[in-house]
Design a protein around this motif. Structure first.
Motif, PDB file in Angstrom:
ATOM      1  N   UNK A  77       1.386   4.404  10.517  1.00 21.93           N
ATOM      2  CA  UNK A  77       1.566   3.622   9.300  1.00 21.93           C
ATOM      3  C   UNK A  77       2.509   4.361   8.375  1.00 21.93           C
ATOM      4  N   UNK A  78       2.837   3.733   7.252  1.00 23.55           N
ATOM      5  CA  UNK A  78       3.767   4.339   6.312  1.00 23.55           C
ATOM      6  C   UNK A  78       3.217   5.637   5.720  1.00 23.55           C
ATOM      7  N   UNK A  79       4.133   6.408   5.163  1.00 21.66           N
ATOM      8  CA  UNK A  79       3.801   7.671   4.493  1.00 21.66           C
ATOM      9  C   UNK A  79       2.854   7.427   3.320  1.00 21.66           C
ATOM     10  N   UNK A  80       1.835   8.289   3.232  1.00 23.38           N
ATOM     11  CA  UNK A  80       0.866   8.291   2.136  1.00 23.38           C
ATOM     12  C   UNK A  80       0.065   6.984   2.035  1.00 23.38           C
ATOM     13  N   UNK A  81      -0.343   6.491   3.177  1.00 17.12           N
ATOM     14  CA  UNK A  81      -1.265   5.360   3.194  1.00 17.12           C
ATOM     15  C   UNK A  81      -2.707   5.815   3.396  1.00 17.12           C
ATOM     16  N   UNK A  95      -2.214   0.477   6.574  1.00 18.16           N
ATOM     17  CA  UNK A  95      -1.430   0.239   5.367  1.00 18.16           C
ATOM     18  C   UNK A  95      -2.293   0.510   4.140  1.00 18.16           C
ATOM     19  N   UNK A  96      -1.650   0.632   3.004  1.00 20.74           N
ATOM     20  CA  UNK A  96      -2.309   0.896   1.721  1.00 20.74           C
ATOM     21  C   UNK A  96      -2.385  -0.424   0.958  1.00 20.74           C
ATOM     22  N   UNK A  97      -3.599  -0.867   0.589  1.00 13.66           N
ATOM     23  CA  UNK A  97      -3.732  -2.164  -0.078  1.00 13.66           C
ATOM     24  C   UNK A  97      -3.046  -2.192  -1.446  1.00 13.66           C
ATOM     25  N   UNK A  98      -2.691  -1.011  -1.982  1.00 12.87           N
ATOM     26  CA  UNK A  98      -2.011  -0.956  -3.282  1.00 12.87           C
ATOM     27  C   UNK A  98      -0.488  -0.874  -3.130  1.00 12.87           C
ATOM     28  N   UNK A  99       0.002  -0.919  -1.888  1.00 14.25           N
ATOM     29  CA  UNK A  99       1.455  -0.834  -1.645  1.00 14.25           C
ATOM     30  C   UNK A  99       1.846  -1.926  -0.662  1.00 14.25           C
ATOM     31  N   UNK A 100       2.385  -3.014  -1.197  1.00 16.13           N
ATOM     32  CA  UNK A 100       2.710  -4.172  -0.369  1.00 16.13           C
ATOM     33  C   UNK A 100       3.737  -3.832   0.713  1.00 16.13           C
ATOM     34  N   UNK A 124       3.985  -1.187   2.464  1.00 17.12           N
ATOM     35  CA  UNK A 124       3.307  -0.599   3.625  1.00 17.12           C
ATOM     36  C   UNK A 124       2.636  -1.677   4.468  1.00 17.12           C
ATOM     37  N   UNK A 125       2.208  -2.750   3.807  1.00 21.08           N
ATOM     38  CA  UNK A 125       1.615  -3.896   4.507  1.00 21.08           C
ATOM     39  C   UNK A 125       2.669  -4.604   5.353  1.00 21.08           C
ATOM     40  N   UNK A 126       3.829  -4.873   4.757  1.00 16.33           N
ATOM     41  CA  UNK A 126       4.903  -5.539   5.493  1.00 16.33           C
ATOM     42  C   UNK A 126       5.370  -4.693   6.683  1.00 16.33           C
ATOM     43  N   UNK A 127       5.298  -3.368   6.545  1.00 17.52           N
ATOM     44  CA  UNK A 127       5.779  -2.481   7.605  1.00 17.52           C
ATOM     45  C   UNK A 127       4.812  -2.348   8.780  1.00 17.52           C
ATOM     46  N   UNK A 128       3.638  -2.940   8.668  1.00 16.33           N
ATOM     47  CA  UNK A 128       2.703  -2.924   9.806  1.00 16.33           C
ATOM     48  C   UNK A 128       3.363  -3.543  11.039  1.00 16.33           C
ATOM     49  N   UNK A 129       4.192  -4.558  10.848  1.00 11.72           N
ATOM     50  CA  UNK A 129       4.870  -5.184  11.984  1.00 11.72           C
ATOM     51  C   UNK A 129       5.786  -4.179  12.677  1.00 11.72           C
ATOM     52  N   UNK A 130       6.445  -3.312  11.894  1.00 13.98           N
ATOM     53  CA  UNK A 130       7.272  -2.268  12.505  1.00 13.98           C
ATOM     54  C   UNK A 130       6.417  -1.339  13.357  1.00 13.98           C
ATOM     55  N   UNK A 131       5.303  -0.877  12.802  1.00  5.76           N
ATOM     56  CA  UNK A 131       4.446   0.065  13.540  1.00  5.76           C
ATOM     57  C   UNK A 131       3.817  -0.606  14.758  1.00  5.76           C
ATOM     58  N   UNK A 159      -4.967 -11.775   3.248  1.00  5.10           N
ATOM     59  CA  UNK A 159      -3.651 -11.523   3.838  1.00  5.10           C
ATOM     60  C   UNK A 159      -3.747 -10.523   4.990  1.00  5.10           C
ATOM     61  N   UNK A 160      -4.537  -9.464   4.774  1.00  8.39           N
ATOM     62  CA  UNK A 160      -4.696  -8.468   5.826  1.00  8.39           C
ATOM     63  C   UNK A 160      -5.325  -9.051   7.068  1.00  8.39           C
ATOM     64  N   UNK A 161      -6.367  -9.851   6.868  1.00 11.38           N
ATOM     65  CA  UNK A 161      -7.049 -10.470   8.009  1.00 11.38           C
ATOM     66  C   UNK A 161      -6.129 -11.432   8.734  1.00 11.38           C
ATOM     67  N   UNK A 162      -5.311 -12.189   7.983  1.00 12.24           N
ATOM     68  CA  UNK A 162      -4.404 -13.150   8.596  1.00 12.24           C
ATOM     69  C   UNK A 162      -3.340 -12.451   9.440  1.00 12.24           C
ATOM     70  N   UNK A 163      -2.805 -11.345   8.904  1.00 14.87           N
ATOM     71  CA  UNK A 163      -1.815 -10.579   9.672  1.00 14.87           C
ATOM     72  C   UNK A 163      -2.414 -10.081  10.974  1.00 14.87           C
ATOM     73  N   UNK A 164      -3.623  -9.530  10.895  1.00 15.74           N
ATOM     74  CA  UNK A 164      -4.288  -9.021  12.097  1.00 15.74           C
ATOM     75  C   UNK A 164      -4.516 -10.137  13.110  1.00 15.74           C
ATOM     76  N   UNK A 165      -4.931 -11.291  12.641  1.00 15.83           N
ATOM     77  CA  UNK A 165      -5.152 -12.428  13.543  1.00 15.83           C
ATOM     78  C   UNK A 165      -3.849 -12.866  14.201  1.00 15.83           C
ATOM     79  N   UNK A 166      -2.758 -12.809  13.433  1.00 15.76           N
ATOM     80  CA  UNK A 166      -1.461 -13.242  13.973  1.00 15.76           C
ATOM     81  C   UNK A 166      -1.000 -12.374  15.140  1.00 15.76           C
ATOM     82  N   UNK A 167      -1.387 -11.094  15.133  1.00 16.88           N
ATOM     83  CA  UNK A 167      -0.999 -10.215  16.237  1.00 16.88           C
ATOM     84  C   UNK A 167      -2.173  -9.915  17.174  1.00 16.88           C
ATOM     85  N   UNK A 168      -3.257 -10.663  16.973  1.00 15.43           N
ATOM     86  CA  UNK A 168      -4.384 -10.606  17.900  1.00 15.43           C
ATOM     87  C   UNK A 168      -5.222  -9.347  17.826  1.00 15.43           C
TER      88      UNK A 168
END
Length: 209
Positions: free
Chosen positions: A19-23, A92-97, A99-106, A140-149
């Motif tokens: 995940x991103x730095x400092x998450x 990801x860090x819930x206080x840093x959007x 880092x959330x978007x970068x989950x797809x990269x990781x 949003x977090x749950x939806x992202x996880x569901x989208x990638x199974x």
């Protein structure tokens, strides 16, 4: 997967945290392995991995849990970091959007470097105790996880929320995957009679003599 020589653990699993730095990846690792962690403004402390032994489903398991030790700032985690991994925490860090978007990269890095039919993963929304500073909703977090199974947890090492639970689910899913692989191997090893055998048997059974 096999334990090292002289170890009485039945299984040995490599788990990596990305995940991103400092998450909060290192704090999750330290909380789960009962190590002391002192937050600071500096980069992640130099920890390559920690080891934890546990029992799940009456099986003794040794985990080797790897932390990126700050290298994710430069996205320099290489194939060797992922090699042999059985489980991945995508944090990801819930206080840093961002880092959330970068989950797809990781996630794409995991798919690129891991044997995806054997590795298991979980999406983690960390620092959920900082609800007042939240930039990413749990929906949003749950939806992202569901989208990638993948399964989803929100965690906090500060308040000890879902730290053990997310690791336990990851280990359980790895064990279940191995059991299914073993069943499939056993099924593949069964030799069925050829068509001629069944044809002859049908002719005998159908005889009206």
């Amino acid at each position: 997967m096999s334990p090292t020589s002289g170890d009485n653990a039945e299984y040995f699993f490599k788990i990596i945290i990305v995940g991103d730095y400092r998450t909060g990846k290192t704090s999750l690792l330290c909380k789960y392995t009962n190590q002391e962690y002192e937050p600071s403004s500096d980069s992640t402390m130099n920890v390559d991995f920690s080891v934890k032994t546990l029992e799940r489903n009456n099986k003794k398991i040794k985990l080797q849990i790897w932390d990126t030790a700050g290298q994710e700032r430069f996205r320099t985690a290489t194939a060797s970091y992922y090699r042999g991994a059985r489980g991945v925490l995508l944090v990801y860090d819930i206080t840093k959007r961002e880092s959330f978007h970068n989950i797809i990269f990781w996630y794409s890095e995991m798919v690129r470097h891991c044997v995806t039919d054997s590795v298991k993963a979980i999406v983690i929304g960390n620092k959920c105790h900082l609800n007042c500073d939240r930039e990413v909703s749990s929906v949003e977090g749950k939806q992202l996880a569901e989208n990638i199974g993948l399964p989803f947890y929100e965690t906090s090492s500060v308040k000890n929320i879902n730290v053990t639970e997310c690791f336990d689910e990851l280990v359980d899913s790895i064990l279940l995957g191995l059991e299914r692989q073993e069943i499939n191997r056993n099924l593949d090893s069964i030799t069925l009679p050829d068509n001629k055998h069944w044809q002859n048997r049908h002719e005998v059974e159908g005889c009206s003599c």
